[in-house]
Design a protein around this motif. Structure first.
Motif, PDB file in Angstrom:
ATOM      1  N   LEU A 239      88.937  10.213  50.907  1.00  0.00           N
ATOM      2  CA  LEU A 239      90.280   9.818  49.929  1.00  0.00           C
ATOM      3  C   LEU A 239      89.944  10.701  48.814  1.00  0.00           C
ATOM      4  O   LEU A 239      88.896  10.768  48.015  1.00  0.00           O
ATOM      5  CB  LEU A 239      90.412   8.507  49.735  1.00  0.00           C
ATOM      6  CG  LEU A 239      90.794   7.589  50.945  1.00  0.00           C
ATOM      7  CD1 LEU A 239      90.619   6.207  50.800  1.00  0.00           C
ATOM      8  CD2 LEU A 239      92.135   8.050  51.431  1.00  0.00           C
ATOM      9  N   ALA A 240      91.305  11.092  48.122  1.00  0.00           N
ATOM     10  CA  ALA A 240      91.085  11.785  46.739  1.00  0.00           C
ATOM     11  C   ALA A 240      92.576  11.649  46.231  1.00  0.00           C
ATOM     12  O   ALA A 240      93.526  11.223  46.705  1.00  0.00           O
ATOM     13  CB  ALA A 240      90.766  13.211  47.058  1.00  0.00           C
ATOM     14  N   LEU A 241      92.520  11.808  44.780  1.00  0.00           N
ATOM     15  CA  LEU A 241      93.646  11.972  43.952  1.00  0.00           C
ATOM     16  C   LEU A 241      93.894  13.533  43.712  1.00  0.00           C
ATOM     17  O   LEU A 241      93.032  14.152  43.106  1.00  0.00           O
ATOM     18  CB  LEU A 241      93.685  11.265  42.628  1.00  0.00           C
ATOM     19  CG  LEU A 241      94.341   9.945  42.685  1.00  0.00           C
ATOM     20  CD1 LEU A 241      93.623   9.069  43.500  1.00  0.00           C
ATOM     21  CD2 LEU A 241      94.317   9.130  41.280  1.00  0.00           C
ATOM     22  N   VAL A 242      95.130  14.158  44.140  1.00  0.00           N
ATOM     23  CA  VAL A 242      94.995  15.503  44.042  1.00  0.00           C
ATOM     24  C   VAL A 242      96.030  15.790  42.820  1.00  0.00           C
ATOM     25  O   VAL A 242      97.367  15.294  43.083  1.00  0.00           O
ATOM     26  CB  VAL A 242      95.559  16.000  45.430  1.00  0.00           C
ATOM     27  CG1 VAL A 242      95.812  17.443  45.449  1.00  0.00           C
ATOM     28  CG2 VAL A 242      94.763  15.716  46.425  1.00  0.00           C
TER      29      VAL A 242
ATOM     30  N   VAL B 270      94.041  20.507  42.890  1.00  0.00           N
ATOM     31  CA  VAL B 270      92.779  19.988  42.665  1.00  0.00           C
ATOM     32  C   VAL B 270      92.291  18.471  43.084  1.00  0.00           C
ATOM     33  O   VAL B 270      93.199  17.785  42.587  1.00  0.00           O
ATOM     34  CB  VAL B 270      92.335  20.219  41.086  1.00  0.00           C
ATOM     35  CG1 VAL B 270      90.926  19.685  40.586  1.00  0.00           C
ATOM     36  CG2 VAL B 270      92.547  21.540  40.625  1.00  0.00           C
ATOM     37  N   ALA B 271      91.512  18.339  43.809  1.00  0.00           N
ATOM     38  CA  ALA B 271      91.270  17.166  44.410  1.00  0.00           C
ATOM     39  C   ALA B 271      89.985  16.432  43.848  1.00  0.00           C
ATOM     40  O   ALA B 271      89.008  16.963  43.743  1.00  0.00           O
ATOM     41  CB  ALA B 271      90.949  17.110  45.991  1.00  0.00           C
ATOM     42  N   VAL B 272      90.251  15.215  43.323  1.00  0.00           N
ATOM     43  CA  VAL B 272      89.174  14.268  42.712  1.00  0.00           C
ATOM     44  C   VAL B 272      88.852  13.372  43.616  1.00  0.00           C
ATOM     45  O   VAL B 272      89.878  12.672  43.957  1.00  0.00           O
ATOM     46  CB  VAL B 272      89.628  14.025  41.253  1.00  0.00           C
ATOM     47  CG1 VAL B 272      88.554  12.982  40.778  1.00  0.00           C
ATOM     48  CG2 VAL B 272      89.915  15.405  40.424  1.00  0.00           C
TER      49      VAL B 272
ATOM     50  N   LEU C  14      79.812  15.665  44.908  1.00  0.00           N
ATOM     51  CA  LEU C  14      80.717  16.504  44.574  1.00  0.00           C
ATOM     52  C   LEU C  14      82.043  15.984  44.224  1.00  0.00           C
ATOM     53  O   LEU C  14      82.495  15.200  44.983  1.00  0.00           O
ATOM     54  CB  LEU C  14      81.049  17.392  45.985  1.00  0.00           C
ATOM     55  CG  LEU C  14      79.915  18.002  46.692  1.00  0.00           C
ATOM     56  CD1 LEU C  14      79.933  18.694  47.809  1.00  0.00           C
ATOM     57  CD2 LEU C  14      79.156  19.209  45.429  1.00  0.00           C
ATOM     58  N   ASP C  15      82.627  15.859  43.146  1.00  0.00           N
ATOM     59  CA  ASP C  15      83.785  15.250  42.649  1.00  0.00           C
ATOM     60  C   ASP C  15      84.994  15.822  42.905  1.00  0.00           C
ATOM     61  O   ASP C  15      85.943  15.257  42.977  1.00  0.00           O
ATOM     62  CB  ASP C  15      83.267  15.077  41.104  1.00  0.00           C
ATOM     63  CG  ASP C  15      82.609  13.919  40.745  1.00  0.00           C
ATOM     64  OD1 ASP C  15      82.970  13.022  41.071  1.00  0.00           O
ATOM     65  OD2 ASP C  15      81.684  14.281  39.893  1.00  0.00           O
ATOM     66  N   GLN C  16      84.873  17.135  42.761  1.00  0.00           N
ATOM     67  CA  GLN C  16      86.355  17.907  43.014  1.00  0.00           C
ATOM     68  C   GLN C  16      86.170  19.168  44.168  1.00  0.00           C
ATOM     69  O   GLN C  16      85.223  19.587  44.417  1.00  0.00           O
ATOM     70  CB  GLN C  16      86.879  18.418  41.621  1.00  0.00           C
ATOM     71  CG  GLN C  16      85.929  19.530  41.125  1.00  0.00           C
ATOM     72  CD  GLN C  16      84.856  19.294  40.312  1.00  0.00           C
ATOM     73  OE1 GLN C  16      83.779  19.842  40.247  1.00  0.00           O
ATOM     74  NE2 GLN C  16      84.935  17.823  39.528  1.00  0.00           N
TER      75      GLN C  16
END
Length: 487
Positions: free
Chosen positions: A140-143, A86-88, A68-70
């Motif tokens: 942890l994600a980049l959003v 959108v969280a990646v 699950l990437d996003q």
């Protein structure tokens, strides 16, 4: 006596085809040792990492997807605009540049999907666990945070580091059936208060984005994406993946995110990794194709006009539209990765009508997305750029080559899977459509099964798009050959 093939044979064929195309089918002992040494998911800390775990995040993917990437969530504002998040997955938190894991991912550059076996870019312990945005796990994600007006236009956007938590793991078909009123709210969504309204809201925003994108001339294609279904060693069915509202939802959100990611990097004046489809050099051939259907396209490439033609043909003849789609896609040329340097005019993505576009939403599955994630993360943490221009240029060419190789593997294996399914049906008759002529023969697509093959000999004149009846005369699983005779 003719040999009987099964799923295990397809796995061996897939491994061989991977190697022939310059792709690794297994992880090295160094990669395995690095994975074994990992204690848990990334746990980087800092005042710049927002805590967004309370939002109603959900994932929507295939039924069997575990990488699950996003995640997505949106909030309506008082002025009727919507804030879309959108969280990646922050895959870089565990997969550091230059590590054995990174070396393997950098070589293959993508996960390769065949029905018999998936060849993941990263080991499953990472891609389906430690770097996956799994249910009820802080990650942890980049959003990417986008403000979208009530006409589907992105007004503003930014990117932040954040901690996120998946509240509902959902699947495309079940969500789409519920949106269309053909099924119940999926159980995973019903267990989360407010998730039903959240999904309705996301669907509405996606449809607005979709409409706005098409008014700009973004193209709509329909292609075959068959998947073989196995019972033990036997292929019992080949299913065609259907486009639906839930897939559209994720598609629209990912396109918007990729465009905003490209803009984020451009605004900060750094070199970036772009995904482009150039303005078609064979545009006049596309004009000729449209003319065959009585449709006039302008003499210069015009995405909006081409989208009008495609939409008209889809409405007039949905049965043959996938074949027309494939013809136009081939004439447009495949996508490629390029490096954009600040001040340089953007090549853009002709098919999506986007001037700025990158791949950023699947870092567990695609190396270009991991490159882009690292570039953005360096900006957000005030760190030196992880890649120089010359290295990016090398990687752009390499990723394009390896992506082409992966597509060849997947296409080749679809042919072998179809040959295995049809193997017991030699001598059977099928309704088919003629899809093309080439030096090697005439090609047909079956109407009852998502399979294609070659006519061994012609009987009379045959036009592309013509319906005919064919007899199956040969299947070769090892080479992926299917031959028919016209009746």
């Amino acid at each position: 006596m003719q040999r009987t093939f099964g799923k295990s044979d397809l796995v061996k064929i897939a491994q061989d085809v991977m190697h022939i195309n310059g792709l690794e089918s297994k992880f090295s002992s160094r990669v395995e040792q690095q994975v074994e040494s990992m204690k848990g998911p990334g746990n980087e800390r800092g005042s710049d990492i927002l805590d967004l775990t309370s939002l109603l995040w959900c994932s929507i993917d295939n039924d069997d997807s575990l990488d699950l990437d996003q995640l997505t969530v949106c909030e309506v504002q008082s002025d009727l605009s919507v804030i879309l998040y959108v969280a990646v997955a922050d895959v870089d938190a565990l997969v550091k540049k230059g590590s054995p894991l990174d070396d393997h991912a950098r070589h293959n550059t993508t996960s390769v999907y065949t029905s018999a076996q998936v060849f993941p870019m990263l080991p499953l312990r990472l891609s389906t666990d430690l770097t996956s945005l799994n249910l009820d796990q802080n990650r942890l994600a980049l959003v990417t945070i986008m403000k979208i007006d009530d006409h589907g236009m992105v007004i503003s956007s930014t990117v932040e580091r954040a901690l996120v938590r998946n509240k509902a793991k959902l699947a495309y078909d079940a969500v789409s059936a519920w949106i269309d009123g053909k099924g119940d709210l999926p159980l995973a969504a019903s267990l989360v208060s407010g998730m039903d309204q959240q999904l309705r809201r996301q669907d509405a925003v996606a449809q607005q984005l979709r409409l706005h994108r098409h008014t700009k001339g973004s193209l709509e294609f329909q292609t075959f994406q068959p998947q073989a279904i196995f019972e033990g060693e036997r292929v019992v069915e080949i299913k065609q993946q259907e486009q639906n509202r839930a897939r559209q939802l994720i598609e629209e959100f990912m396109i918007a995110t990729n465009a905003c990611t490209a803009a984020f990097l451009a605004e900060r004046g750094v070199a970036s990794f772009r995904r482009v489809v150039r303005s078609p050099e064979r545009w006049m051939r596309i004009v000729d194709v449209a003319h065959e259907y009585g449709y006039a396209l302008p003499s210069e490439p015009d995405a909006e006009a081409l989208e009008g033609f495609l939409a008209a043909r889809h409405k007039a003849d949905p049965l043959r539209f996938p074949d027309l789609s494939l013809t136009v896609i081939k004439l447009m040329g495949s996508g490629e990765y390029v490096v954009e340097v600040p001040g340089q005019e953007a090549l853009g993505h002709f098919g999506l009508a986007e001037r700025d576009y990158t791949h950023s939403t699947a870092p567990n599955r695609r190396y270009p997305d991991l490159i882009t994630l690292r570039m953005m993360k360096a900006i957000l943490t005030n760190s030196p750029a992880p890649y120089g221009v010359s290295e990016l240029e090398y990687l752009a060419a390499h990723c394009t080559r390896q992506e082409d190789a992966a597509r060849k593997v997947e296409r080749r294996m679809r042919k072998s899977e179809a040959a295995l399914l049809l193997e017991p049906m030699i001598g059977s008759h099928f309704d088919a459509i003629v899809t093309g002529h080439a030096d090697k023969g005439t090609w047909v697509r079956l109407l009852t099964l998502p399979a294609e093959g070659r006519l061994t000999r012609k009987i009379g004149k045959i036009k592309v798009g013509q319906k005919i009846t064919v007899k199956l005369v040969l299947t070769d699983v090892e080479r992926g050959f299917i031959d028919f005779e016209r009746m």
